[in-house]
Design a protein around this motif. Structure first.
Motif, PDB file in Angstrom:
ATOM      1  N   UNK A   1      12.166  71.082  24.054  1.00 36.34           N
ATOM      2  CA  UNK A   1      13.481  70.431  23.996  1.00 36.34           C
ATOM      3  C   UNK A   1      14.594  71.440  23.831  1.00 36.34           C
ATOM      4  N   UNK A   2      15.700  71.011  23.280  1.00 38.80           N
ATOM      5  CA  UNK A   2      16.831  71.846  22.881  1.00 38.80           C
ATOM      6  C   UNK A   2      17.396  72.768  23.972  1.00 38.80           C
ATOM      7  N   UNK A   3      16.827  72.726  25.169  1.00 35.25           N
ATOM      8  CA  UNK A   3      17.368  73.572  26.230  1.00 35.25           C
ATOM      9  C   UNK A   3      18.609  72.919  26.833  1.00 35.25           C
ATOM     10  N   UNK A   4      19.628  73.719  27.081  1.00 36.63           N
ATOM     11  CA  UNK A   4      20.812  73.220  27.772  1.00 36.63           C
ATOM     12  C   UNK A   4      20.491  73.156  29.259  1.00 36.63           C
ATOM     13  N   UNK A   5      21.319  72.393  29.984  1.00 35.76           N
ATOM     14  CA  UNK A   5      21.084  72.242  31.412  1.00 35.76           C
ATOM     15  C   UNK A   5      21.087  73.601  32.127  1.00 35.76           C
ATOM     16  N   UNK A   6      22.038  74.460  31.754  1.00 33.03           N
ATOM     17  CA  UNK A   6      22.155  75.742  32.424  1.00 33.03           C
ATOM     18  C   UNK A   6      21.039  76.698  32.072  1.00 33.03           C
ATOM     19  N   UNK A   7      20.188  76.295  31.147  1.00 36.47           N
ATOM     20  CA  UNK A   7      19.063  77.150  30.814  1.00 36.47           C
ATOM     21  C   UNK A   7      17.976  77.051  31.867  1.00 36.47           C
ATOM     22  N   UNK A   8      18.120  76.087  32.781  1.00 33.77           N
ATOM     23  CA  UNK A   8      17.117  75.920  33.838  1.00 33.77           C
ATOM     24  C   UNK A   8      17.683  76.339  35.177  1.00 33.77           C
ATOM     25  N   UNK A   9      16.774  76.857  35.981  1.00 33.92           N
ATOM     26  CA  UNK A   9      17.135  77.227  37.341  1.00 33.92           C
ATOM     27  C   UNK A   9      16.425  76.256  38.277  1.00 33.92           C
ATOM     28  N   UNK A  10      17.150  75.744  39.269  1.00 35.12           N
ATOM     29  CA  UNK A  10      16.505  74.836  40.226  1.00 35.12           C
ATOM     30  C   UNK A  10      15.956  75.640  41.391  1.00 35.12           C
ATOM     31  N   UNK A  11      14.777  75.262  41.830  1.00 35.20           N
ATOM     32  CA  UNK A  11      14.139  75.922  42.974  1.00 35.20           C
ATOM     33  C   UNK A  11      13.957  74.863  44.046  1.00 35.20           C
ATOM     34  N   UNK A  12      14.573  75.097  45.192  1.00 34.61           N
ATOM     35  CA  UNK A  12      14.521  74.088  46.254  1.00 34.61           C
ATOM     36  C   UNK A  12      13.939  74.699  47.526  1.00 34.61           C
ATOM     37  N   UNK A  13      13.009  73.985  48.129  1.00 36.97           N
ATOM     38  CA  UNK A  13      12.481  74.377  49.434  1.00 36.97           C
ATOM     39  C   UNK A  13      12.549  73.156  50.339  1.00 36.97           C
ATOM     40  N   UNK A  14      12.787  73.362  51.627  1.00 38.09           N
ATOM     41  CA  UNK A  14      12.923  72.220  52.530  1.00 38.09           C
ATOM     42  C   UNK A  14      11.930  72.286  53.678  1.00 38.09           C
ATOM     43  N   UNK A  15      11.433  71.113  54.047  1.00 32.74           N
ATOM     44  CA  UNK A  15      10.590  70.999  55.243  1.00 32.74           C
ATOM     45  C   UNK A  15      11.337  70.114  56.217  1.00 32.74           C
ATOM     46  N   UNK A  16      11.649  70.678  57.365  1.00 32.83           N
ATOM     47  CA  UNK A  16      12.421  69.921  58.348  1.00 32.83           C
ATOM     48  C   UNK A  16      11.547  69.605  59.550  1.00 32.83           C
ATOM     49  N   UNK A  17      11.601  68.360  59.987  1.00 32.17           N
ATOM     50  CA  UNK A  17      10.944  67.970  61.235  1.00 32.17           C
ATOM     51  C   UNK A  17      12.018  67.745  62.277  1.00 32.17           C
ATOM     52  N   UNK A  18      11.939  68.481  63.366  1.00 33.63           N
ATOM     53  CA  UNK A  18      12.925  68.331  64.429  1.00 33.63           C
ATOM     54  C   UNK A  18      12.218  67.859  65.686  1.00 33.63           C
ATOM     55  N   UNK A  19      12.758  66.805  66.275  1.00 36.62           N
ATOM     56  CA  UNK A  19      12.167  66.275  67.502  1.00 36.62           C
ATOM     57  C   UNK A  19      12.674  67.061  68.695  1.00 36.62           C
ATOM     58  N   UNK A  20      11.755  67.588  69.507  1.00 42.60           N
ATOM     59  CA  UNK A  20      12.144  68.406  70.646  1.00 42.60           C
ATOM     60  C   UNK A  20      12.601  67.551  71.817  1.00 42.60           C
ATOM     61  N   UNK A  21      13.599  68.052  72.522  1.00 41.94           N
ATOM     62  CA  UNK A  21      14.192  67.293  73.627  1.00 41.94           C
ATOM     63  C   UNK A  21      13.449  67.494  74.944  1.00 41.94           C
ATOM     64  N   UNK A  22      12.134  67.380  74.910  1.00 39.98           N
ATOM     65  CA  UNK A  22      11.390  67.445  76.169  1.00 39.98           C
ATOM     66  C   UNK A  22      11.430  66.054  76.804  1.00 39.98           C
ATOM     67  N   UNK A  23      11.217  65.994  78.109  1.00 39.79           N
ATOM     68  CA  UNK A  23      11.229  64.685  78.765  1.00 39.79           C
ATOM     69  C   UNK A  23       9.956  63.906  78.483  1.00 39.79           C
ATOM     70  N   UNK A  24       8.833  64.638  78.379  1.00 36.07           N
ATOM     71  CA  UNK A  24       7.576  63.929  78.136  1.00 36.07           C
ATOM     72  C   UNK A  24       6.984  64.328  76.786  1.00 36.07           C
ATOM     73  N   UNK A  25       5.989  63.571  76.361  1.00 37.97           N
ATOM     74  CA  UNK A  25       5.386  63.777  75.046  1.00 37.97           C
ATOM     75  C   UNK A  25       4.596  65.085  74.980  1.00 37.97           C
ATOM     76  N   UNK A  26       4.115  65.409  73.796  1.00 38.19           N
ATOM     77  CA  UNK A  26       3.512  66.738  73.622  1.00 38.19           C
ATOM     78  C   UNK A  26       2.127  66.874  74.274  1.00 38.19           C
ATOM     79  N   UNK A  27       1.353  65.760  74.334  1.00 44.44           N
ATOM     80  CA  UNK A  27       0.002  65.882  74.911  1.00 44.44           C
ATOM     81  C   UNK A  27      -0.276  64.915  76.060  1.00 44.44           C
ATOM     82  N   UNK A  28       0.782  64.237  76.560  1.00 46.60           N
ATOM     83  CA  UNK A  28       0.597  63.345  77.719  1.00 46.60           C
ATOM     84  C   UNK A  28       1.907  63.274  78.480  1.00 46.60           C
TER      85      UNK A  28
END
Ligand SMILES: [Zn+2]
Length: 494
Positions: A11-38
């Motif tokens: 307990x007793x920790x102030x908010x600034x005593x913590x560091x936030x660690x953020x990582x992101x996973x992004x899914x981007x849809x590719x603008x191909x005309x047809x699907x990836x395996x058909x």
């Protein structure tokens, strides 16, 4: 580094005593005309289950064939993110059951992704590098449509049109420290995808999706704390808000001496909070193994170099060039290079008119404000570069005043007319005739004898009032510099 950080936080920790660690996973849809395996179409919005075939609906005996365009697009993104491209990579089956996944597994890449070890520059405090751990290819799942949720006839339908649409997953390092940095990273990533024309970056339509991992640790500690994963965020703003909420929630837990549980949370925009969805799966839950229906993906160095040769000037390079070439501030350059079309618009105006900073001020101010008001992109701007340039030229030539230019601009934007035509038809030409202005000044002074007397007795702040009256009498058309000069002369005469 402090030697022992293993004792439990009490307990007793102030908010600034913590560091936030953020990582992101992004899914981007590719603008191909047809699907990836058909060969099925990837078009958005078709009638349910019309863009399907035995391959993407997982029929026994059907075999996938890799779409070369999807590989090319992935390599483009990987090069733009300074990744190492593997000349040998493998597709793997990620096994899980869900009604929108007809095969019972998703084809993805696991141990051998197409690209890894890259980075991206984001505009934080003069530039910060965010690591890209990997970029891999995979197929999208279908979509469930729930009907009549609370009725006895409630049912769920499945639409396989999206099944097998090509995605890339871009996994960042745990390098972001604030929700704002995460937002900037996402925007930069989307700008690059759009510059490369390989993804439309539309978060609302789901063609650009983001999951966020967030954990806290006491300042100075090297080991990461327990993280949670956030899902279901449909805009950049939602991502930032969800992260802010989750950081507050985890801070509260740690301050109370409780533990953060590793789990997947859903962001609820209406309630402005996250809810636990499920315990976090580990990779071994998916029983990944190389897909025996697909040969290893081998790409040649020559092909990679060929693709490198097709890369356009990317946002960071363009921004740096704008600062160098046009001498505009970094802030201006960042706004003007947000899209290739806006950057091209700017460059054309500067080519025609010359004064880079003045063009930048007008675009960032009046032009973008009007476009935003109408929810229009620069491509739909009713004012072509040559009109803006010729209006600005009229200002520097003294034909119209800067103030009148605002009126002319609004009219140009509304009607799409040539500014010269507007200025002539509406009689907006600036009055630079000394006699004409002198006459107006005379009238103003004669109409306010008491104030003229006060001014001459030392109430100099009245000068602005006289200028205002003259401008008003000329409907803003008098040349302000001339008005100032003549008025001063006239008032000093006594
Ligand atoms: Zn298909």
């Amino acid at each position: 580094m402090v030697a022992h950080q293993t004792q439990k936080q009490t307990g007793a920790q102030e908010k600034d005593d913590y560091e936030s660690i953020i990582g992101l996973e992004v899914h981007a849809q590719l603008l191909t005309r047809s699907k990836i395996f058909c060969g099925c179409s990837t078009a958005f919005g078709g009638e349910s289950n019309t863009h399907t075939c035995p391959v993407c609906t997982g029929q026994p005996g059907s075999l996938p064939v890799l779409n070369v365009k999807a590989v090319e697009f992935t390599i483009k993104m990987a090069l733009a993110c300074h990744c190492t491209i593997s000349t040998f990579s493998l597709f793997a089956r990620k096994n899980y059951f869900y009604p929108d996944l007809p095969k019972g597994y998703q084809i993805s890449q696991y141990e051998y992704p197409l690209a890894k070890d890259g980075y991206m520059e984001v505009p934080v405090d003069g530039g910060k590098r965010i690591g890209i751990i990997r970029i891999h290819m995979e197929e999208d799942a279908g979509k469930l449509v729930h009907e009549g949720a609370f009725e006895s006839s409630a049912s769920s339908l499945v639409d396989f049109n999206r099944t097998g649409v090509p995605l890339i997953e871009i996994v960042s390092g745990p390098d972001m420290r604030t929700p704002e940095e995460a937002g900037l990273y996402l925007r930069s990533l989307r700008d690059i995808l759009r510059y490369l024309q390989i993804c439309d970056g539309d978060m609302e339509k789901g063609s650009f999706r983001c999951d966020a991992n967030v954990s806290l640790r006491p300042q100075g500690q090297r080991d990461f704390g327990t993280r949670t994963e956030l899902k279901n965020m449909n805009s950049f703003r939602h991502v930032e808000k969800a992260l802010e909420y989750e950081i507050r929630r985890q801070t509260g837990l740690l301050e109370a001496g409780e533990e953060v549980i590793q789990e997947t949370m859903l962001w609820d925009e209406e309630q402005g909070r996250t809810f636990p969805m499920r315990g976090k799966e580990e990779a071994h839950d998916y029983r990944y193994f190389p897909d025996p229906d697909l040969v290893p993906l081998e790409v040649s160095e020559a092909w990679i170099e060929e693709i490198r040769g097709t890369l356009p000037e990317l946002p960071t390079e363009k921004r740096e060039r704008f600062i160098r070439q046009y001498g505009i501030p970094e802030y201006d350059a960042a706004i003007l290079t947000a899209s290739q079309s806006l950057a091209a618009y700017y460059e054309e105006c500067v080519r025609l008119f010359g004064e880079a900073k003045m063009v930048s001020n007008w675009i960032m101010g009046d032009l973008l404000r009007e476009l935003k008001k109408d929810d229009r992109e620069i491509e739909q701007c009713p004012v072509p570069p040559k009109h803006l340039a010729s209006m600005l030229k009229m200002v520097t030539d003294g034909v119209i005043s800067g103030k009148i230019a605002k009126t002319v601009f609004e009219e140009m934007y509304r009607s799409g007319e040539d500014p010269e035509k507007i200025v002539h038809e509406k009689g907006l030409i600036q009055v630079t005739d000394v006699d004409k202005i002198g006459k107006v000044i005379q009238e103003v002074l004669e109409g306010n004898p008491k104030l003229v007397e006060d001014y001459r007795k030392g109430k100099e702040q009245l000068f602005g009032f006289f200028v205002g009256q003259v401008m008003k009498a000329t409907r803003g058309k008098a040349n302000p510099k001339l008005v100032n000069e003549l008025l001063r002369k006239r008032l000093s005469k006594g």
